[in-house]
Design a protein around this motif. Structure first.
Motif, PDB file in Angstrom:
ATOM      1  N   ALA A 168       0.817  -1.215   0.000  1.00  0.00           N
ATOM      2  CA  ALA A 168       0.000   0.000   0.000  1.00  0.00           C
ATOM      3  C   ALA A 168       0.852   1.268   0.000  1.00  0.00           C
ATOM      4  CB  ALA A 168      -0.930   0.014   1.213  1.00  0.00           C
ATOM      5  N   ASP A 169       2.143   1.133   0.281  1.00  0.00           N
ATOM      6  CA  ASP A 169       3.032   2.292   0.339  1.00  0.00           C
ATOM      7  C   ASP A 169       3.522   2.684  -1.048  1.00  0.00           C
ATOM      8  OD1 ASP A 169       3.491   2.990   3.255  1.00  0.00           O
ATOM      9  OD2 ASP A 169       3.983   0.851   3.298  1.00  0.00           O
ATOM     10  N   TRP A 170       3.672   3.994  -1.242  1.00  0.00           N
ATOM     11  CA  TRP A 170       4.240   4.529  -2.481  1.00  0.00           C
ATOM     12  C   TRP A 170       5.283   5.587  -2.139  1.00  0.00           C
ATOM     13  CZ3 TRP A 170       3.563   3.260  -7.583  1.00  0.00           C
ATOM     14  CH2 TRP A 170       2.527   2.370  -7.874  1.00  0.00           C
ATOM     15  N   ASN A 171       6.360   5.577  -2.867  1.00  0.00           N
ATOM     16  CA  ASN A 171       7.349   6.640  -2.781  1.00  0.00           C
ATOM     17  C   ASN A 171       6.664   7.943  -3.200  1.00  0.00           C
ATOM     18  OD1 ASN A 171       9.461   8.436  -3.175  1.00  0.00           O
ATOM     19  ND2 ASN A 171      10.664   7.085  -4.485  1.00  0.00           N
ATOM     20  N   PRO A 172       6.664   8.967  -2.348  1.00  0.00           N
ATOM     21  CA  PRO A 172       5.952  10.197  -2.684  1.00  0.00           C
ATOM     22  C   PRO A 172       6.707  11.097  -3.655  1.00  0.00           C
ATOM     23  CG  PRO A 172       7.007  10.448  -0.561  1.00  0.00           C
ATOM     24  CD  PRO A 172       7.239   9.022  -0.984  1.00  0.00           C
ATOM     25  N   ILE A 173       7.953  10.746  -3.946  1.00  0.00           N
ATOM     26  CA  ILE A 173       8.774  11.604  -4.792  1.00  0.00           C
ATOM     27  C   ILE A 173       8.606  11.198  -6.258  1.00  0.00           C
ATOM     28  CG2 ILE A 173      11.114  12.352  -5.336  1.00  0.00           C
ATOM     29  CD1 ILE A 173      11.843  11.850  -2.425  1.00  0.00           C
ATOM     30  N   THR A 174       8.222  12.155  -7.103  1.00  0.00           N
ATOM     31  CA  THR A 174       8.028  11.896  -8.529  1.00  0.00           C
ATOM     32  C   THR A 174       8.705  12.997  -9.322  1.00  0.00           C
ATOM     33  OG1 THR A 174       5.985  13.172  -8.701  1.00  0.00           O
ATOM     34  CG2 THR A 174       5.778  10.876  -8.003  1.00  0.00           C
ATOM     35  N   THR A 175       8.603  12.876 -10.636  1.00  0.00           N
ATOM     36  CA  THR A 175       9.232  13.890 -11.499  1.00  0.00           C
ATOM     37  C   THR A 175       8.616  15.260 -11.281  1.00  0.00           C
ATOM     38  OG1 THR A 175       7.690  13.251 -13.246  1.00  0.00           O
ATOM     39  CG2 THR A 175       9.906  12.334 -13.340  1.00  0.00           C
ATOM     40  N   THR A 176       7.370  15.311 -10.856  1.00  0.00           N
ATOM     41  CA  THR A 176       6.690  16.594 -10.710  1.00  0.00           C
ATOM     42  C   THR A 176       6.806  17.178  -9.304  1.00  0.00           C
ATOM     43  OG1 THR A 176       4.619  15.463 -10.189  1.00  0.00           O
ATOM     44  CG2 THR A 176       5.015  16.046 -12.501  1.00  0.00           C
ATOM     45  N   SER A 177       7.415  16.440  -8.393  1.00  0.00           N
ATOM     46  CA  SER A 177       7.561  16.950  -7.033  1.00  0.00           C
ATOM     47  C   SER A 177       8.977  17.460  -6.814  1.00  0.00           C
ATOM     48  CB  SER A 177       7.230  15.854  -6.021  1.00  0.00           C
ATOM     49  OG  SER A 177       8.136  14.779  -6.140  1.00  0.00           O
ATOM     50  N   THR A 178       9.140  18.175  -5.752  1.00  0.00           N
ATOM     51  CA  THR A 178      10.469  18.666  -5.400  1.00  0.00           C
ATOM     52  C   THR A 178      11.224  17.559  -4.691  1.00  0.00           C
ATOM     53  OG1 THR A 178       9.604  20.898  -5.145  1.00  0.00           O
ATOM     54  CG2 THR A 178      11.740  20.427  -4.139  1.00  0.00           C
ATOM     55  N   PHE A 179      12.403  17.208  -5.188  1.00  0.00           N
ATOM     56  CA  PHE A 179      13.192  16.176  -4.532  1.00  0.00           C
ATOM     57  C   PHE A 179      14.666  16.557  -4.563  1.00  0.00           C
ATOM     58  CE2 PHE A 179      12.997  14.900  -8.971  1.00  0.00           C
ATOM     59  CZ  PHE A 179      14.291  14.544  -9.258  1.00  0.00           C
TER      60      PHE A 179
END
Length: 332
Positions: free
Chosen positions: A144-155
């Protein structure tokens, strides 16, 4: 017998996936990026020459890249995706091939492969873990967990975080495709952490090792003087990962499911302890560190779903490390 398409056929995990399907009696069609890679794949699986065919797909970011490869197949295992932990051009080295490659294979299947009912996609624990939370002692990750960091987020702009984000975006692209296009086939995604195990794919020199095999090789070649710090706290044996792909394809109940595919927690200290105990000749080139040091408190992975639904069992770290090192010692 059914024909299974395996993308990225020359890769470390793919070589074991192909072997698992061939041993079960399937015919396998693999995609490679060049004729040179094709020759290596044929050599790896030479005992199954009559059941293995290969198609050259030089650029999987082209939407029609897999149109030829998918025709006439009965199932697909999509492994082709960059595993690069030191990328500098994140967009072109990681995000574009991972995301567009996923969309390309699914689009080709939908248009040209009416017999395909199941597509197994190799995602990653990188699409599950939250790198902003660090070692996260006491937490247990599930499907159920997902990495919250994506190309559209600030990382944080570092190669490891970018790689993890690329895996997240690629897997999400697959689920988005199913949601929007309503294809006749179902997908199953597998999320392994670091994958170790014996090298059977074509590797000419240690410099050509895949990322996870090189991670072990550096512990036996004298380049590491101290035990490295940990980045991830779980592993899976490549042979178990391959079997999970086979089970995900064959198990009807796996349709539309996501699975964490992982063995136990581990540390580099444990790996070094095993190497020094099993290979006395490598003691001088393998860091000693603090032998027997316990695993620090860190997150765990809940693998009950893959065990209960796919019947998976996982090899212990000692077997994985021993077999990995034995294979690495054959390299020149």
């Amino acid at each position: 017998m059914a024909i299974i398409l395996v993308t990225g056929a020359s890769g470390f995990i793919a070589s074991h996936v192909i072997r698992a399907f061939l041993q079960k009696g399937y015919n396998v069609r693999g995609t490679v990026r060049s004729e040179k890679s094709a020759a290596g794949v044929r050599k790896t699986h030479s005992q199954y020459a009559e059941k293995l065919s290969l198609v050259v797909v030089p650029d999987m970011t082209v939407l029609t890249a897999f149109d030829e490869a998918v025709q006439g197949v009965d199932g697909v295992v999509h492994l082709a995706s960059p595993f690069i932990m030191n990328a500098t051009d994140f967009e072109n080295e990681l995000f574009v091939p991972a995301i567009q490659g996923t969309n390309a294979i699914l689009t080709s299947i939908q248009k040209h492969s009416p017999n395909v009912t199941r597509v197994v996609i190799t995602s990653s624990f990188g699409a599950v873990v939250d790198p902003t939370k660090g070692d996260r002692p006491g937490y247990t990750y599930t499907e159920a967990d997902w990495n919250p960091i994506t190309t559209t987020s600030t990382f944080p702009h570092n190669a490891v975080t970018a790689y993890l984000a690329s895996k997240t975006c690629a897997e999400q692209a697959a689920w988005d495709f199913v949601e929007s296009q309503k294809p006749s086939f179902s997908i199953t995604t597998l999320c392994p952490p670091l994958v170790y195990g014996p090298v059977i794919h074509a590797v000419e020199t240690p410099a050509g090792l895949n990322t996870s095999s090189a991670d072990i090789y550096r512990l036996i070649n004298g380049s590491e003087k101290t035990v490295p710090p940990m980045a991830f706290w779980a592993f899976v044996d490549v042979r178990d990962a391959a079997h999970a792909h086979l089970r995900a394809f064959e198990t009807p109940e796996a349709a539309g499911q996501r699975y964490l595919v992982s063995g136990s927690s581990y540390t580099y200290q444990q790996i070094c302890d095993i190497i020094r105990a099993k290979f006395p000749a490598l003691r001088d080139s393998t860091p000693e560190g603090a032998p027997g040091e316990p695993i620090p408190s860190a997150y765990k992975l809940d693998t009950r779903k893959v065990v209960n639904e796919l019947g998976m069992k996982f090899r212990p770290l000692e077997e994985t490390v021993t077999d990995t090192v034995m294979s690495l010692l054959t390299l020149k």
